[in-house]
Design a protein around this motif. Structure first.
Motif: not given
Length: 104
Positions: A28, A47-48, A50, A65-66
């Motif tokens: 991020r 959130s990005k 993996n 992605s999370n």
């Protein structure tokens, strides 16, 4: 000096000092995350990042992605089967124990 001459850090003071070092999330770009809090950042805030499905242990092949994980979990057939699989495994262990007792 060889690898055998190196001693692992076991002193809590040194570990605490290392955990306060600021690091950067390369996914991020978030900066100044304390090293000791990085796993929490990765699990909750990145959130990005993996990630694999929690049902990977049941052979779910999804990864993404999370930020997409909760949506996937809500429809993941493997995760929905987890309670049934847990019961089957529990029953299997109970049957093994009964067979072992009967064999004795």
């Amino acid at each position: 000096m060889t690898m055998n001459d190196l001693i692992p850090i076991t002193e809590r003071i040194v570990l605490n000092m290392l955990d306060r070092l600021p690091v950067k999330c390369t996914v991020r770009g978030t900066m100044n995350i304390q090293r000791g809090s990085f796993e929490q950042h990765a699990a909750k805030f990145c959130s990005k990042l993996n990630v694999n499905c929690p049902a990977a242990d049941l052979k779910c092949a999804w990864s993404g992605s999370n930020g997409q994980l909760q949506q996937h979990i809500s429809i993941c057939a493997f995760e929905q089967m987890r309670p049934m699989v847990a019961d089957i495994i529990k029953n299997k262990h109970q049957l093994k124990e009964q067979i072992q007792k009967m064999s004795e």
